[in-house]
Design a protein around this motif. Structure first.
Motif, PDB file in Angstrom:
ATOM      1  N   ASP A   4       0.841  -1.200   0.000  1.00 59.17           N
ATOM      2  CA  ASP A   4       0.000   0.000   0.000  1.00 59.17           C
ATOM      3  C   ASP A   4       0.875   1.248   0.000  1.00 59.17           C
ATOM      4  O   ASP A   4       0.594   2.220  -0.697  1.00 59.17           O
ATOM      5  CB  ASP A   4      -0.925   0.019   1.212  1.00 59.17           C
ATOM      6  CG  ASP A   4      -2.013  -1.038   1.130  1.00 59.17           C
ATOM      7  OD1 ASP A   4      -2.413  -1.399   0.000  1.00 59.17           O
ATOM      8  OD2 ASP A   4      -2.467  -1.507   2.190  1.00 59.17           O
ATOM      9  N   ILE A   5       1.951   1.216   0.764  1.00 62.19           N
ATOM     10  CA  ILE A   5       2.886   2.348   0.813  1.00 62.19           C
ATOM     11  C   ILE A   5       3.597   2.494  -0.526  1.00 62.19           C
ATOM     12  O   ILE A   5       3.740   3.596  -1.054  1.00 62.19           O
ATOM     13  CB  ILE A   5       3.890   2.181   1.965  1.00 62.19           C
ATOM     14  CG1 ILE A   5       3.168   2.308   3.309  1.00 62.19           C
ATOM     15  CG2 ILE A   5       5.016   3.208   1.858  1.00 62.19           C
ATOM     16  CD1 ILE A   5       4.019   1.982   4.516  1.00 62.19           C
ATOM     17  N   ILE A   6       4.047   1.376  -1.083  1.00 58.88           N
ATOM     18  CA  ILE A   6       4.746   1.419  -2.373  1.00 58.88           C
ATOM     19  C   ILE A   6       3.822   1.987  -3.444  1.00 58.88           C
ATOM     20  O   ILE A   6       4.222   2.847  -4.227  1.00 58.88           O
ATOM     21  CB  ILE A   6       5.283   0.024  -2.759  1.00 58.88           C
ATOM     22  CG1 ILE A   6       6.456  -0.328  -1.827  1.00 58.88           C
ATOM     23  CG2 ILE A   6       5.707  -0.015  -4.222  1.00 58.88           C
ATOM     24  CD1 ILE A   6       6.956  -1.731  -1.934  1.00 58.88           C
ATOM     25  N   ALA A   7       2.578   1.534  -3.486  1.00 57.85           N
ATOM     26  CA  ALA A   7       1.627   2.054  -4.476  1.00 57.85           C
ATOM     27  C   ALA A   7       1.418   3.552  -4.269  1.00 57.85           C
ATOM     28  O   ALA A   7       1.341   4.309  -5.244  1.00 57.85           O
ATOM     29  CB  ALA A   7       0.305   1.300  -4.386  1.00 57.85           C
ATOM     30  N   GLY A   8       1.350   3.981  -3.022  1.00 59.14           N
ATOM     31  CA  GLY A   8       1.157   5.388  -2.734  1.00 59.14           C
ATOM     32  C   GLY A   8       2.342   6.255  -3.113  1.00 59.14           C
ATOM     33  O   GLY A   8       2.194   7.432  -3.437  1.00 59.14           O
ATOM     34  N   LYS A   9       3.529   5.670  -3.056  1.00 55.25           N
ATOM     35  CA  LYS A   9       4.759   6.406  -3.382  1.00 55.25           C
ATOM     36  C   LYS A   9       5.227   6.127  -4.811  1.00 55.25           C
ATOM     37  O   LYS A   9       6.343   6.469  -5.172  1.00 55.25           O
ATOM     38  CB  LYS A   9       5.878   5.990  -2.408  1.00 55.25           C
ATOM     39  CG  LYS A   9       5.635   6.418  -0.982  1.00 55.25           C
ATOM     40  CD  LYS A   9       6.577   5.786   0.024  1.00 55.25           C
ATOM     41  CE  LYS A   9       8.026   5.820  -0.300  1.00 55.25           C
ATOM     42  NZ  LYS A   9       8.883   5.263   0.769  1.00 55.25           N
ATOM     43  N   TRP A  10       4.381   5.503  -5.625  1.00 59.36           N
ATOM     44  CA  TRP A  10       4.802   5.027  -6.935  1.00 59.36           C
ATOM     45  C   TRP A  10       5.406   6.123  -7.804  1.00 59.36           C
ATOM     46  O   TRP A  10       6.411   5.906  -8.475  1.00 59.36           O
ATOM     47  CB  TRP A  10       3.658   4.335  -7.661  1.00 59.36           C
ATOM     48  CG  TRP A  10       4.133   3.627  -8.888  1.00 59.36           C
ATOM     49  CD1 TRP A  10       3.825   3.911 -10.174  1.00 59.36           C
ATOM     50  CD2 TRP A  10       5.036   2.518  -8.944  1.00 59.36           C
ATOM     51  NE1 TRP A  10       4.472   3.048 -11.030  1.00 59.36           N
ATOM     52  CE2 TRP A  10       5.227   2.180 -10.293  1.00 59.36           C
ATOM     53  CE3 TRP A  10       5.710   1.779  -7.974  1.00 59.36           C
ATOM     54  CZ2 TRP A  10       6.060   1.137 -10.695  1.00 59.36           C
ATOM     55  CZ3 TRP A  10       6.537   0.737  -8.381  1.00 59.36           C
ATOM     56  CH2 TRP A  10       6.699   0.432  -9.722  1.00 59.36           C
ATOM     57  N   ASP A  11       4.806   7.317  -7.801  1.00 59.59           N
ATOM     58  CA  ASP A  11       5.349   8.397  -8.635  1.00 59.59           C
ATOM     59  C   ASP A  11       6.790   8.720  -8.245  1.00 59.59           C
ATOM     60  O   ASP A  11       7.605   9.055  -9.099  1.00 59.59           O
ATOM     61  CB  ASP A  11       4.484   9.655  -8.542  1.00 59.59           C
ATOM     62  CG  ASP A  11       3.215   9.547  -9.368  1.00 59.59           C
ATOM     63  OD1 ASP A  11       3.174   8.687 -10.286  1.00 59.59           O
ATOM     64  OD2 ASP A  11       2.268  10.298  -9.105  1.00 59.59           O
ATOM     65  N   GLN A  12       7.109   8.610  -6.967  1.00 55.93           N
ATOM     66  CA  GLN A  12       8.474   8.859  -6.499  1.00 55.93           C
ATOM     67  C   GLN A  12       9.410   7.709  -6.838  1.00 55.93           C
ATOM     68  O   GLN A  12      10.609   7.909  -7.013  1.00 55.93           O
ATOM     69  CB  GLN A  12       8.477   9.077  -4.982  1.00 55.93           C
ATOM     70  CG  GLN A  12       7.658  10.260  -4.524  1.00 55.93           C
ATOM     71  CD  GLN A  12       7.408  10.242  -3.025  1.00 55.93           C
ATOM     72  OE1 GLN A  12       8.098   9.554  -2.285  1.00 55.93           O
ATOM     73  NE2 GLN A  12       6.413  10.978  -2.588  1.00 55.93           N
ATOM     74  N   LEU A  13       8.878   6.507  -6.917  1.00 52.79           N
ATOM     75  CA  LEU A  13       9.701   5.313  -7.134  1.00 52.79           C
ATOM     76  C   LEU A  13       9.934   4.982  -8.602  1.00 52.79           C
ATOM     77  O   LEU A  13      10.833   4.202  -8.928  1.00 52.79           O
ATOM     78  CB  LEU A  13       9.050   4.099  -6.457  1.00 52.79           C
ATOM     79  CG  LEU A  13       8.977   4.136  -4.940  1.00 52.79           C
ATOM     80  CD1 LEU A  13       8.099   3.010  -4.431  1.00 52.79           C
ATOM     81  CD2 LEU A  13      10.362   4.055  -4.336  1.00 52.79           C
ATOM     82  N   LYS A  14       9.147   5.565  -9.488  1.00 52.35           N
ATOM     83  CA  LYS A  14       9.230   5.203 -10.906  1.00 52.35           C
ATOM     84  C   LYS A  14      10.641   5.370 -11.474  1.00 52.35           C
ATOM     85  O   LYS A  14      11.093   4.524 -12.240  1.00 52.35           O
ATOM     86  CB  LYS A  14       8.234   6.012 -11.739  1.00 52.35           C
ATOM     87  CG  LYS A  14       6.808   5.596 -11.519  1.00 52.35           C
ATOM     88  CD  LYS A  14       5.840   6.168 -12.533  1.00 52.35           C
ATOM     89  CE  LYS A  14       5.695   7.644 -12.461  1.00 52.35           C
ATOM     90  NZ  LYS A  14       4.607   8.155 -13.322  1.00 52.35           N
ATOM     91  N   GLY A  15      11.320   6.424 -11.106  1.00 51.13           N
ATOM     92  CA  GLY A  15      12.667   6.640 -11.619  1.00 51.13           C
ATOM     93  C   GLY A  15      13.619   5.533 -11.192  1.00 51.13           C
ATOM     94  O   GLY A  15      14.434   5.054 -11.991  1.00 51.13           O
ATOM     95  N   SER A  16      13.507   5.114  -9.948  1.00 50.11           N
ATOM     96  CA  SER A  16      14.359   4.030  -9.443  1.00 50.11           C
ATOM     97  C   SER A  16      14.047   2.715 -10.143  1.00 50.11           C
ATOM     98  O   SER A  16      14.949   1.929 -10.437  1.00 50.11           O
ATOM     99  CB  SER A  16      14.159   3.856  -7.938  1.00 50.11           C
ATOM    100  OG  SER A  16      14.560   5.007  -7.252  1.00 50.11           O
ATOM    101  N   VAL A  17      12.779   2.488 -10.410  1.00 45.64           N
ATOM    102  CA  VAL A  17      12.366   1.267 -11.108  1.00 45.64           C
ATOM    103  C   VAL A  17      12.938   1.257 -12.516  1.00 45.64           C
ATOM    104  O   VAL A  17      13.488   0.252 -12.980  1.00 45.64           O
ATOM    105  CB  VAL A  17      10.820   1.146 -11.117  1.00 45.64           C
ATOM    106  CG1 VAL A  17      10.354   0.038 -12.046  1.00 45.64           C
ATOM    107  CG2 VAL A  17      10.303   0.918  -9.709  1.00 45.64           C
ATOM    108  N   LYS A  18      12.834   2.393 -13.212  1.00 48.61           N
ATOM    109  CA  LYS A  18      13.382   2.499 -14.571  1.00 48.61           C
ATOM    110  C   LYS A  18      14.893   2.314 -14.575  1.00 48.61           C
ATOM    111  O   LYS A  18      15.455   1.709 -15.483  1.00 48.61           O
ATOM    112  CB  LYS A  18      13.042   3.861 -15.185  1.00 48.61           C
ATOM    113  CG  LYS A  18      11.690   3.960 -15.813  1.00 48.61           C
ATOM    114  CD  LYS A  18      11.642   3.364 -17.190  1.00 48.61           C
ATOM    115  CE  LYS A  18      12.510   4.163 -18.143  1.00 48.61           C
ATOM    116  NZ  LYS A  18      12.787   3.490 -19.369  1.00 48.61           N
ATOM    117  N   GLU A  19      15.556   2.837 -13.556  1.00 48.08           N
ATOM    118  CA  GLU A  19      17.008   2.697 -13.465  1.00 48.08           C
ATOM    119  C   GLU A  19      17.393   1.237 -13.254  1.00 48.08           C
ATOM    120  O   GLU A  19      18.346   0.741 -13.853  1.00 48.08           O
ATOM    121  CB  GLU A  19      17.517   3.556 -12.305  1.00 48.08           C
ATOM    122  CG  GLU A  19      19.018   3.671 -12.241  1.00 48.08           C
ATOM    123  CD  GLU A  19      19.443   4.643 -11.164  1.00 48.08           C
ATOM    124  OE1 GLU A  19      20.277   4.248 -10.331  1.00 48.08           O
ATOM    125  OE2 GLU A  19      18.942   5.787 -11.154  1.00 48.08           O
TER     126      GLU A  19
END
Length: 66
Positions: A4-19
């Motif tokens: 739930d936290i990860i989904a909520g922070k997804w916009d912040q995490l997208k760059g790390s995921v792409k990297e």
């Protein structure tokens, strides 16, 4: 890891995921929306991993993020 936290922070995490998984497109990462099953499915498709391999990669990457 709290999805739930990860989904909520997804916009912040997208760059790390792409990297981490550079074969994913911006649209694919956005579409995942922090949902574990969508992330696993896309990693299996892009990298030819088994579900277990994808789950292990996800667990390792998100261990400290949720």
């Amino acid at each position: 890891m709290n999805w739930d936290i990860i989904a909520g922070k997804w916009d912040q995490l997208k760059g790390s995921v792409k990297e981490k998984w550079g074969d994913l497109t911006d649209d694919e990462v956005t579409e995942m929306a922090g949902k574990r099953d969508k992330i696993a499915g896309k990693l299996q498709e892009k990298y030819g991993w088994t579900k277990e391999e994808a789950d292990n990669q996800i667990n390792d990457f998100f261990r400290d993020k949720g």
